[in-house]
Design an enzyme around this catalytic site. Structure first.
Site, PDB file in Angstrom:
ATOM      1  N   CYS A 122       0.853  -1.180   0.000  1.00 38.90           N
ATOM      2  CA  CYS A 122       0.000   0.000   0.000  1.00 38.90           C
ATOM      3  C   CYS A 122       0.891   1.232   0.000  1.00 38.90           C
ATOM      4  O   CYS A 122       2.077   1.139   0.279  1.00 38.90           O
ATOM      5  CB  CYS A 122      -0.922   0.009   1.222  1.00 38.90           C
ATOM      6  SG  CYS A 122      -2.325   1.136   1.012  1.00 38.90           S
ATOM      7  N   LYS A 201     -12.358  -5.094   1.833  1.00 40.57           N
ATOM      8  CA  LYS A 201     -11.830  -4.238   2.899  1.00 40.57           C
ATOM      9  C   LYS A 201     -12.779  -3.061   3.057  1.00 40.57           C
ATOM     10  O   LYS A 201     -12.979  -2.279   2.123  1.00 40.57           O
ATOM     11  CB  LYS A 201     -10.428  -3.764   2.534  1.00 40.57           C
ATOM     12  CG  LYS A 201      -9.861  -2.769   3.530  1.00 40.57           C
ATOM     13  CD  LYS A 201      -8.399  -2.469   3.264  1.00 40.57           C
ATOM     14  CE  LYS A 201      -7.902  -1.424   4.231  1.00 40.57           C
ATOM     15  NZ  LYS A 201      -6.488  -1.101   4.007  1.00 40.57           N
ATOM     16  N   LYS A 254     -11.617  -7.975   5.974  1.00 36.07           N
ATOM     17  CA  LYS A 254     -11.188  -7.024   6.999  1.00 36.07           C
ATOM     18  C   LYS A 254     -12.144  -5.871   7.159  1.00 36.07           C
ATOM     19  O   LYS A 254     -12.587  -5.347   6.131  1.00 36.07           O
ATOM     20  CB  LYS A 254      -9.820  -6.526   6.534  1.00 36.07           C
ATOM     21  CG  LYS A 254      -9.272  -5.349   7.203  1.00 36.07           C
ATOM     22  CD  LYS A 254      -7.981  -5.018   6.548  1.00 36.07           C
ATOM     23  CE  LYS A 254      -7.432  -3.823   7.267  1.00 36.07           C
ATOM     24  NZ  LYS A 254      -6.321  -3.265   6.573  1.00 36.07           N
TER      25      LYS A 254
HETATM   26  C1  PBG Z   1      -3.196   0.121   4.724  1.00 42.04           C
HETATM   27  C2  PBG Z   1      -3.765  -0.706   5.809  1.00 42.04           C
HETATM   28  C3  PBG Z   1      -4.594  -0.323   6.870  1.00 42.04           C
HETATM   29  C4  PBG Z   1      -4.747  -1.443   7.671  1.00 42.04           C
HETATM   30  C5  PBG Z   1      -4.053  -2.470   7.064  1.00 42.04           C
HETATM   31  N1  PBG Z   1      -3.471  -2.005   5.899  1.00 42.04           N
HETATM   32  C6  PBG Z   1      -5.138   0.987   7.259  1.00 42.04           C
HETATM   33  C7  PBG Z   1      -6.140   1.663   6.465  1.00 42.04           C
HETATM   34  O1  PBG Z   1      -6.675   1.154   5.491  1.00 42.04           O
HETATM   35  O2  PBG Z   1      -6.397   2.814   6.838  1.00 42.04           O
HETATM   36  C8  PBG Z   1      -5.515  -1.497   8.969  1.00 42.04           C
HETATM   37  C9  PBG Z   1      -5.070  -2.563   9.905  1.00 42.04           C
HETATM   38  C10 PBG Z   1      -5.528  -2.394  11.313  1.00 42.04           C
HETATM   39  O3  PBG Z   1      -6.363  -1.529  11.635  1.00 42.04           O
HETATM   40  O4  PBG Z   1      -5.030  -3.161  12.138  1.00 42.04           O
HETATM   41  N2  PBG Z   1      -4.052   0.594   3.771  1.00 42.04           N
END
Ligand code: PBG
Length: 329
Positions: A122, A201, A254
């Site tokens: 990411c 997600k 997620k």
């Molecule tokens: C990156 C990412 C995020 C998480 C995992 N990869 C944050 C987001 O999307 O803001 C969240 C993981 C967690 O809250 O433990 N994009």
């Protein structure tokens, strides 16, 4: 037959009887432990909103990997806090980036042979604006541009695979990124590197503590134009279908606990391995209740993980991985 011939309590009388008829189990090898890598040496910086979670320099991460092996964990999920950020997030694909350094160091240890090293793909930890893709100005205001982000995400995935990632896990939610990453990996001799796509997600309040841990909060706006609306199950299944069509080898769901129905629906629809991410907010709210003495720590941790497995997840990314493995082992 019903009561009194049938008595459900007969099979609940003793622990050995309960164990015999137990339908679902959690094993240490099902658990993936997230690590946040940061520059320096001997650094172990506590994350305020996530008691028990630290930003770790590479040498400290190596120690965590050794402990993870001794506890029988399945693997690690790596995130990075770069030295510097810029508009395009160039630290993400820098050959000497923090996660690339971490992967190279980890790969030199014996521990690495026993763990699956998963690299999150990411841009949000690396961009100055904290969004997961490139920002462009449109007549309607600023937007996260999908197509120009794909090349940067692909470069990131290749760079992480070449540094030693066993699996790359795109979490950005740009359309078409799985196909773009698959092509880029195949074009660079990484045909054997699997893609674990964060297929469904959701734009979630439960990522709040992570954004402190990874220093990745968006500096303006939110992620609702690329992460999914929490109300949508059918759309989640479309996302999964598309990611599989594009070449995802496994999918990650997620958050986990507020979306167990989505995990169950995914399990019933597809045959690929499914992971679920018990995210930062799920961890922190349980930790807060433990600190207040409101919940029994050990039982609540294991019950939360069991629920995610029962919903249909094969493996679980969780900040409780080490603690849970100690109880299970
Ligand atoms: C990156 C990412 C995020 C998480 C995992 N990869 C944050 C987001 O999307 O803001 C969240 C993981 C967690 O809250 O433990 N994009």
């Amino acid at each position: 037959m019903s009561f009194p011939e049938t008595r459900m309590r007969r099979l609940r009388r003793t622990e050995s009887m309960r164990a015999l008829v137990r339908e679902t189990a959690v094993a240490p090898g099902d658990l993936i432990y997230p690590l946040f890598l940061t520059p320096g040496e001997g650094v172990r910086r506590a994350v305020g909103s996530m008691p028990g979670v630290f930003n770790l320099s590479v040498d400290e991460a190596v120690r965590e990997a050794e402990e993870a092996v001794s506890l029988g964990l399945g693997g690690l999920l790596l995130f990075g806090l770069p030295e510097a950020k810029d508009e395009r997030g160039s630290g993400a694909w820098d050959e000497n980036g923090i996660v690339q350094q971490g992967l190279r160091a980890l790969k030199q240890t014996a521990a690495a042979k026993k763990l699956v090293l998963i690299a999150d793909v990411c841009l949000c930890e690396y961009t100055s604006h904290g969004h997961c893709g490139v920002i462009v100005e449109t007549p309607h205001g600023f937007d996260v541009d999908n197509d120009s982000s794909l090349d940067l995400l692909s470069r990131t995935a290749v760079s992480l695979a070449q540094a030693g990632a066993d699996v790359v896990a795109p979490s950005d939610m740009m359309d078409g990124r799985v196909r773009a990453i698959r092509r880029a990996l195949d074009g660079c001799g990484c045909q054997q590197t699997p893609i674990l796509s964060y297929a469904a997600k959701f734009a979630s309040a439960f990522y709040g503590p992570f954004r402190e841990a990874a220093d990745s909060a968006p500096q303006f706006g939110d992620r609702k134009s690329y992460q999914m609306d929490g109300a949508n199950l059918r759309e989640a299944l479309r996302e999964i279908d598309l990611d599989l069509e594009e070449g995802a080898d496994m999918i990650l769901m997620k958050p986990a606990m507020p979306y167990l129905d989505v995990i169950r629906a995914a399990r019933e629809r597809v045959g690929v391995p499914i992971g679920a991410y018990q995210v930062s907010g799920e961890y922190s709210m349980l930790q807060a209740a433990f600190e207040l003495g409101w919940l029994d720590r050990d039982r609540a941790i294991l019950e939360s993980l069991l629920g995610i497995r029962r919903a249909g997840a094969d493996f679980i990314v969780t900040y409780f991985a080490k603690e849970a493995a100690k109880m299970l082992g």
